[in-house]
Every structure is written in structure tokens, then in C-alpha cells.
Scaffold this active site. Structure first.
Site, mmCIF file in Angstrom:
data_model
loop_
_atom_site.group_PDB
_atom_site.id
_atom_site.type_symbol
_atom_site.label_atom_id
_atom_site.label_comp_id
_atom_site.label_asym_id
_atom_site.label_seq_id
_atom_site.Cartn_x
_atom_site.Cartn_y
_atom_site.Cartn_z
ATOM 1 N N ARG A 65 73.108 8.420 29.221
ATOM 2 C CA ARG A 65 72.111 9.498 29.256
ATOM 3 C C ARG A 65 72.767 10.843 29.524
ATOM 4 O O ARG A 65 72.229 11.889 29.163
ATOM 5 C CB ARG A 65 71.003 9.153 30.252
ATOM 6 C CG ARG A 65 70.125 8.010 29.757
ATOM 7 C CD ARG A 65 69.165 7.529 30.813
ATOM 8 N NE ARG A 65 69.814 6.831 31.902
ATOM 9 C CZ ARG A 65 70.083 5.520 31.933
ATOM 10 N NH1 ARG A 65 69.735 4.770 30.920
ATOM 11 N NH2 ARG A 65 70.682 4.979 32.967
ATOM 12 N N GLU A 102 75.001 0.541 41.744
ATOM 13 C CA GLU A 102 73.886 0.062 42.570
ATOM 14 C C GLU A 102 73.605 -1.401 42.208
ATOM 15 O O GLU A 102 73.231 -2.200 43.040
ATOM 16 C CB GLU A 102 72.654 0.944 42.290
ATOM 17 C CG GLU A 102 71.476 0.712 43.195
ATOM 18 C CD GLU A 102 70.280 1.584 42.806
ATOM 19 O OE1 GLU A 102 70.391 2.367 41.849
ATOM 20 O OE2 GLU A 102 69.247 1.450 43.471
#
Ligand code: AMP
Length: 177
Positions: A65, A102
Site C-alpha cells: 500500500r 504484528e
């Protein structure tokens, strides 16, 4: 548009997707923001205006992104863009770094021959979570003798303390969640 109006536009389209890509992860999805003309324009302004006066030579967009956002920011600032890619995508690699996410782990690579020593780079990504991605991308840039002038992200997740992983590199976040 004022920054607060632009932030409202981004918040209007920002989508939280529960349990993606794994149970317990709340995924912040910018797709509806970028699909809207005003959402893209507002996001581009918010990412680029705080660094418009800083000495920046090039934008570095972090896969994937960060490519969309980084190209828009580079156009707004009149700069070029260098992609930091996931392992195995680049035909010529200057350096690689592995890091923890994460969720899971990954390796990022910097293309060869496009970032000269002394270049001042603005790193762009969508979300700063644990900071592992941004730290690895920063280390890649610095491994070529270039400098991280600043990092711009749309969303910072302060509970994950990603900012601490960046040391004293300047971080600009449009929104916190
Ligand atoms: P981290 O390395 O933990 O800071 O993760 C940042 C990278 O993973 C960014 O490139 C994001 O696109 C993606 N990411 C991590 N957590 C999330 C999240 N909760 N929502 C959306 N994207 C995320």
C-alpha cells in the site's frame, strides 16, 4: 482543504475489518479511502504537506500500500519514488532485512542502483503497527548511506509502540487508532 477537513474525509472512508488476516487482528483497510477521488486527494495532502518544507530528495514506498500512497505523495512533492519490496520480487537487490510483523515475519529488499549515498528519503506506508516494517525499511535506506528525512503513515497504532522502534527518525502519522 484544511487538515482537519481532510482528516474527516479519511476517517469517513476508513474501514476496520475484524479478525483479518488472523483472529484477534483488527485490520485497518484504506481501500475505500483510496477508491474515492477526494479520499485519495485528502490522504495525499495529509501525507505530503507536513514534509513539503523538509529537505527530501526521493520518496520510498513500502510494499504494497506504500506504493499507492508513495507514488501520489511523490507526485505532490515533485519527486521520484523507490519501492521497498518483499523478498524475491526485485531483479537487482542492493540490500535485504528480515523483521517481525504484528502477525508473522517477512523480508524486505531495496532495489540496486537507485538510492545514492547522501540522498534524503521520505518513507511512506499505510499503517505503523509494531514498527518492524518501518524500522527494516529505514535500515535498508541507511545501509546505502542514504538518510531517512522522515516517515509518513496514514495510521499509527500507539498501543503497539511502533514509534519506539524508529529511534529519533521523525514520524508523521495522519491518524491514531
Ligand atoms: P508493523 O511492521 O507491525 O508496523 O506492520 C506494518 C505493516 O503491516 C504495514 O505495511 C501495514 O500495511 C501492515 N499492518 C500491520 N498491522 C496492520 C493492521 N492492524 N491493519 C492494517 N495493516 C496492518
Amino acid at each position: 482543504m484544511s487538515p482537519s477537513t481532510d482528516r474527516g474525509t479519511v476517517e469517513q472512508f476508513l474501514r476496520a475489518v475484524p479478525d483479518f488476516p488472523e483472529p484477534g487482528i483488527r485490520f485497518w483497510d484504506l481501500t475505500p479511502v483510496l477508491a474515492d477521488a477526494e479520499g485519495l486527494a485528502a490522504t495525499t495532502r495529509l501525507l505530503s504537506e507536513p514534509v513539503a518544507d523538509a529537505a527530501v530528495d526521493v520518496v520510498v514506498g513500502i510494499e504494497a500500500r506504500g506504493f499507492l500512497l508513495g507514488a501520489a505523495v511523490a507526485q505532490a512533492l515533485g519527486l521520484g519514488i523507490v519501492p521497498v519490496r518483499k523478498q524475491g520480487k526485485l531483479p537487482a537487490v542492493a540490500a535485504s532485512r528480515s523483521y517481525d510483523l504484528e502477525y508473522g515475519s517477512a523480508t524486505l529488499e531495496l532495489p540496486a542502483g537507485v538510492l545514492a549515498a547522501g540522498t534524503r528519503a521520505l518513507l511512506v506506508d499505510d499503517v505503523l503497527a509494531t514498527g518492524g516494517t518501518a524500522a527494516a525499511a529505514s535500515e535498508l535506506v541507511e545501509s546505502c548511506g542514504a538518510h531517512v528525512a522522515a516517515l509518513s503513515v496514514v495510521l499509527e497504532l500507539p498501543a503497539l509502540s511502533g514509534r519506539a522502534r524508529l529511534g529519533d527518525r521523525p514520524l508523521h502519522a495522519v491518524l491514531e487508532r
